[in-house]
Motif scaffolding. Structure first.
Motif, PDB file in Angstrom:
ATOM      1  N   PRO A   1      23.595 -13.571   1.612  1.00 59.52           N
ATOM      2  CA  PRO A   1      24.640 -12.583   1.922  1.00 59.52           C
ATOM      3  C   PRO A   1      25.978 -13.224   2.244  1.00 59.52           C
ATOM      4  CG  PRO A   1      23.001 -12.667   3.679  1.00 59.52           C
ATOM      5  CD  PRO A   1      22.454 -13.459   2.539  1.00 59.52           C
ATOM      6  N   ALA A   2      25.967 -14.424   2.842  1.00 59.57           N
ATOM      7  CA  ALA A   2      27.224 -15.108   3.151  1.00 59.57           C
ATOM      8  C   ALA A   2      27.966 -15.477   1.872  1.00 59.57           C
ATOM      9  CB  ALA A   2      26.941 -16.364   3.982  1.00 59.57           C
ATOM     10  N   VAL A   3      27.254 -16.065   0.910  1.00 62.54           N
ATOM     11  CA  VAL A   3      27.876 -16.485  -0.347  1.00 62.54           C
ATOM     12  C   VAL A   3      28.373 -15.287  -1.141  1.00 62.54           C
ATOM     13  CG1 VAL A   3      27.370 -17.458  -2.618  1.00 62.54           C
ATOM     14  CG2 VAL A   3      26.636 -18.657  -0.566  1.00 62.54           C
ATOM     15  N   ARG A   4      27.542 -14.291  -1.261  1.00 64.20           N
ATOM     16  CA  ARG A   4      27.923 -13.148  -2.098  1.00 64.20           C
ATOM     17  C   ARG A   4      29.117 -12.406  -1.496  1.00 64.20           C
ATOM     18  NH1 ARG A   4      22.833 -10.285  -4.879  1.00 64.20           N
ATOM     19  NH2 ARG A   4      24.601  -9.426  -6.000  1.00 64.20           N
ATOM     20  N   HIS A   5      29.152 -12.313  -0.165  1.00 65.63           N
ATOM     21  CA  HIS A   5      30.308 -11.675   0.475  1.00 65.63           C
ATOM     22  C   HIS A   5      31.553 -12.524   0.270  1.00 65.63           C
ATOM     23  CE1 HIS A   5      32.801  -9.592   3.400  1.00 65.63           C
ATOM     24  NE2 HIS A   5      33.064 -10.769   3.948  1.00 65.63           N
ATOM     25  N   ALA A   6      31.445 -13.835   0.445  1.00 67.72           N
ATOM     26  CA  ALA A   6      32.615 -14.702   0.314  1.00 67.72           C
ATOM     27  C   ALA A   6      33.220 -14.599  -1.079  1.00 67.72           C
ATOM     28  CB  ALA A   6      32.222 -16.154   0.617  1.00 67.72           C
ATOM     29  N   VAL A   7      32.378 -14.623  -2.106  1.00 69.36           N
ATOM     30  CA  VAL A   7      32.872 -14.558  -3.483  1.00 69.36           C
ATOM     31  C   VAL A   7      33.498 -13.198  -3.767  1.00 69.36           C
ATOM     32  CG1 VAL A   7      32.126 -14.510  -5.897  1.00 69.36           C
ATOM     33  CG2 VAL A   7      31.325 -16.328  -4.374  1.00 69.36           C
ATOM     34  N   ALA A   8      32.831 -12.132  -3.328  1.00 70.99           N
ATOM     35  CA  ALA A   8      33.358 -10.785  -3.600  1.00 70.99           C
ATOM     36  C   ALA A   8      34.627 -10.504  -2.810  1.00 70.99           C
ATOM     37  CB  ALA A   8      32.290  -9.745  -3.280  1.00 70.99           C
ATOM     38  N   ASP A   9      34.630 -10.860  -1.531  1.00 67.92           N
ATOM     39  CA  ASP A   9      35.769 -10.547  -0.675  1.00 67.92           C
ATOM     40  C   ASP A   9      37.021 -11.311  -1.090  1.00 67.92           C
ATOM     41  OD1 ASP A   9      36.663  -9.144   1.835  1.00 67.92           O
ATOM     42  OD2 ASP A   9      37.066 -11.203   2.452  1.00 67.92           O
ATOM     43  N   SER A  10      36.836 -12.545  -1.544  1.00 65.94           N
ATOM     44  CA  SER A  10      37.987 -13.361  -1.955  1.00 65.94           C
ATOM     45  C   SER A  10      38.352 -13.174  -3.421  1.00 65.94           C
ATOM     46  CB  SER A  10      37.685 -14.849  -1.701  1.00 65.94           C
ATOM     47  OG  SER A  10      36.623 -15.293  -2.529  1.00 65.94           O
ATOM     48  N   ALA A  11      37.520 -12.422  -4.157  1.00 64.37           N
ATOM     49  CA  ALA A  11      37.709 -12.234  -5.597  1.00 64.37           C
ATOM     50  C   ALA A  11      37.796 -13.574  -6.316  1.00 64.37           C
ATOM     51  CB  ALA A  11      38.943 -11.378  -5.880  1.00 64.37           C
ATOM     52  N   ALA A  12      36.966 -14.527  -5.892  1.00 60.44           N
ATOM     53  CA  ALA A  12      36.987 -15.864  -6.490  1.00 60.44           C
ATOM     54  C   ALA A  12      36.389 -15.829  -7.893  1.00 60.44           C
ATOM     55  CB  ALA A  12      36.208 -16.839  -5.621  1.00 60.44           C
ATOM     56  N   ASP A  13      37.009 -16.593  -8.799  1.00 61.88           N
ATOM     57  CA  ASP A  13      36.486 -16.752 -10.152  1.00 61.88           C
ATOM     58  C   ASP A  13      35.553 -17.945 -10.247  1.00 61.88           C
ATOM     59  OD1 ASP A  13      38.176 -14.666 -11.315  1.00 61.88           O
ATOM     60  OD2 ASP A  13      39.827 -16.071 -10.967  1.00 61.88           O
ATOM     61  N   GLN A  14      35.757 -18.913  -9.338  1.00 55.71           N
ATOM     62  CA  GLN A  14      34.912 -20.097  -9.371  1.00 55.71           C
ATOM     63  C   GLN A  14      34.712 -20.641  -7.962  1.00 55.71           C
ATOM     64  OE1 GLN A  14      36.702 -23.251 -11.653  1.00 55.71           O
ATOM     65  NE2 GLN A  14      38.564 -23.327 -10.406  1.00 55.71           N
ATOM     66  N   VAL A  15      33.579 -21.309  -7.771  1.00 53.04           N
ATOM     67  CA  VAL A  15      33.276 -22.008  -6.538  1.00 53.04           C
ATOM     68  C   VAL A  15      33.392 -23.492  -6.841  1.00 53.04           C
ATOM     69  CG1 VAL A  15      31.516 -22.517  -4.815  1.00 53.04           C
ATOM     70  CG2 VAL A  15      31.733 -20.191  -5.721  1.00 53.04           C
ATOM     71  N   LEU A  16      34.233 -24.198  -6.086  1.00 48.13           N
ATOM     72  CA  LEU A  16      34.416 -25.631  -6.267  1.00 48.13           C
ATOM     73  C   LEU A  16      33.699 -26.368  -5.145  1.00 48.13           C
ATOM     74  CD1 LEU A  16      38.175 -25.872  -7.332  1.00 48.13           C
ATOM     75  CD2 LEU A  16      36.138 -25.860  -8.790  1.00 48.13           C
ATOM     76  N   ASP A  17      32.648 -27.067  -5.495  1.00 47.81           N
ATOM     77  CA  ASP A  17      31.818 -27.751  -4.512  1.00 47.81           C
ATOM     78  C   ASP A  17      32.429 -29.095  -4.141  1.00 47.81           C
ATOM     79  OD1 ASP A  17      29.665 -28.707  -2.994  1.00 47.81           O
ATOM     80  OD2 ASP A  17      28.764 -29.623  -4.771  1.00 47.81           O
ATOM     81  N   CYS A  18      32.765 -29.251  -2.853  1.00 44.61           N
ATOM     82  CA  CYS A  18      33.365 -30.484  -2.343  1.00 44.61           C
ATOM     83  C   CYS A  18      32.326 -31.490  -1.857  1.00 44.61           C
ATOM     84  CB  CYS A  18      34.341 -30.158  -1.204  1.00 44.61           C
ATOM     85  SG  CYS A  18      35.724 -29.118  -1.720  1.00 44.61           S
ATOM     86  N   GLY A  19      31.036 -31.165  -1.991  1.00 44.34           N
ATOM     87  CA  GLY A  19      29.975 -32.106  -1.627  1.00 44.34           C
ATOM     88  C   GLY A  19      29.955 -32.420  -0.142  1.00 44.34           C
ATOM     89  N   PRO A  20      29.461 -33.623   0.195  1.00 37.50           N
ATOM     90  CA  PRO A  20      29.139 -34.698  -0.727  1.00 37.50           C
ATOM     91  C   PRO A  20      27.784 -34.577  -1.416  1.00 37.50           C
ATOM     92  CG  PRO A  20      28.825 -35.445   1.514  1.00 37.50           C
ATOM     93  CD  PRO A  20      29.413 -34.075   1.602  1.00 37.50           C
TER      94      PRO A  20
END
Length: 351
Positions: free
Chosen positions: A301-320
């Motif tokens: 639920p955290a990920v899906r809310h973050a992507v929907a709420d921010s209207a993000a087109d991509q997630v950029l993974d900073c790792g490591p």
């Protein structure tokens, strides 16, 4: 592209992490950052005293090959955080970043990213307080963490044919959350610390309690399609066993220094324990301390809310590490909108 920055937790604590830090340290443009971090860690060790961290936090020696980092969660957490912060140094120009999200201890790097410090001096001041906060909180948690006697017979029975030593956190894959929760019902000292994906979870608690749980429900954990693996952590993150950590570290904040308030966040920073934007939180230090040490993480639920709420087109993974990226892909697989999950690539200034 509208990008959401993702920061991993302790999934990147192998030899590649030290190698990556050495590569970052070798770049001339990172010299000021590493000097500031070395000083911050030295000050933290001086503040904590020799009993709290007898071997110190000699990151410079670890990166120089003088001595290896100890195999504990304090060293691992510090290295993860320093790696993430180094890649966040301001470089100018637009980057399309619209929000940030951190998995477990990655939350603190997400907070730093959300501040959007644009001058190097401003960023380094923020990085120093952030490194001190992470170092002090990890040391406090390591000392508070339960480490009672473990039955040698239980250890021997577990290790027979399995290899790795037991610890205070274990990954359970291939089992649904409701089934795992039912197995935990009679083991109140063991917490479902992270729900990373529909069939990927982590349980936290004293090592003896986890071994007892594993032995009591061996049939469930040994069946085809299900796996149990102790993690190399030495701290039971996301566990009621660490409920005293936030209050203890609050007493250390005069040493840590000024930390950003929620109104300093220029970007949404999303919580890992549920669908929340931390710009509306009461206190970001409390959020870090409670989410990382005492509260369970509910990643889907955290990920899906973050992507929907921010209207993000991509997630950029900073790792490591790759853990957060893998779990995020799995949690978004059932989403209504296609979102790319890629590795973050910050160009070298000289290239």
């Amino acid at each position: 592209m509208r990008s959401l920055l993702l920061f991993d937790g302790l999934g990147g604590t192998d030899d590649h992490l030290i190698t990556g830090l050495r590569e970052l340290r070798a770049r001339p443009e990172n010299a000021a950052f590493f000097h500031a971090v070395y000083r911050a860690l030295d000050e933290a060790v001086d503040y904590l005293g020799p009993d709290a961290r007898p071997d110190g936090l000699p990151l410079e020696k670890w990166l120089g090959g003088v001595e290896p980092p100890p195999p504990d969660s304090v060293a691992a957490g510090v290295c993860v955080h320093v790696h993430q912060l180094c890649r966040l140094q301001p470089q100018g120009g637009g980057d399309g970043v619209v929000a940030t999200l951190g998995h477990s201890i990655g939350l603190q790097a997400a907070v730093v990213a959300g501040v959007r410090a644009r001058r190097l001096d401003e960023f380094l001041a923020l990085a120093v307080t952030s490194v001190k906060l992470v170092a002090v909180s990890l040391v406090r948690a390591h000392r508070i963490a339960p480490d009672g006697d473990v039955d040698p017979d239980l250890v021997a029975r577990y290790r027979r044919g399995r290899g790795g030593p037991p610890g205070p956190m274990a990954s359970v894959t291939g089992m649904r959350r409701d089934e795992l929760a039912a197995l935990l019902a009679d083991f109140g000292a063991v917490a479902l610390g992270l729900a990373n994906a529909p069939t990927a979870h982590v349980v936290s608690g004293a090592t003896a309690d986890l071994l007892a749980l594993r032995a009591a429900h061996a049939d469930a954990f040994d069946r085809p399609g299900v796996s149990w693996a102790f993690l190399p952590n030495t701290i039971p993150f996301h566990s009621p066993a660490l409920a005293d950590v936030p209050a203890r570290v609050r007493a250390d904040l005069d040493f840590v220094g000024p930390t950003p308030a929620p109104d300093r966040l220029e970007l949404p920073v999303y919580a890992g324990d549920g669908p929340r934007d931390l710009r509306h939180a009461d206190d970001l230090v409390d959020e870090y301390l409670c989410q990382v040490f005492a509260r369970p993480i509910d990643w889907e639920p955290a990920v899906r809310h973050a992507v929907a709420d921010s209207a993000a087109d991509q997630v950029l993974d900073c790792g490591p590490g790759a853990g957060a990226r893998r779990f995020t892909r799995e949690c978004l697989r059932a989403g209504d909108r296609a979102v790319r999950v890629e590795s973050f690539r910050r160009p070298h200034p000289a290239g």
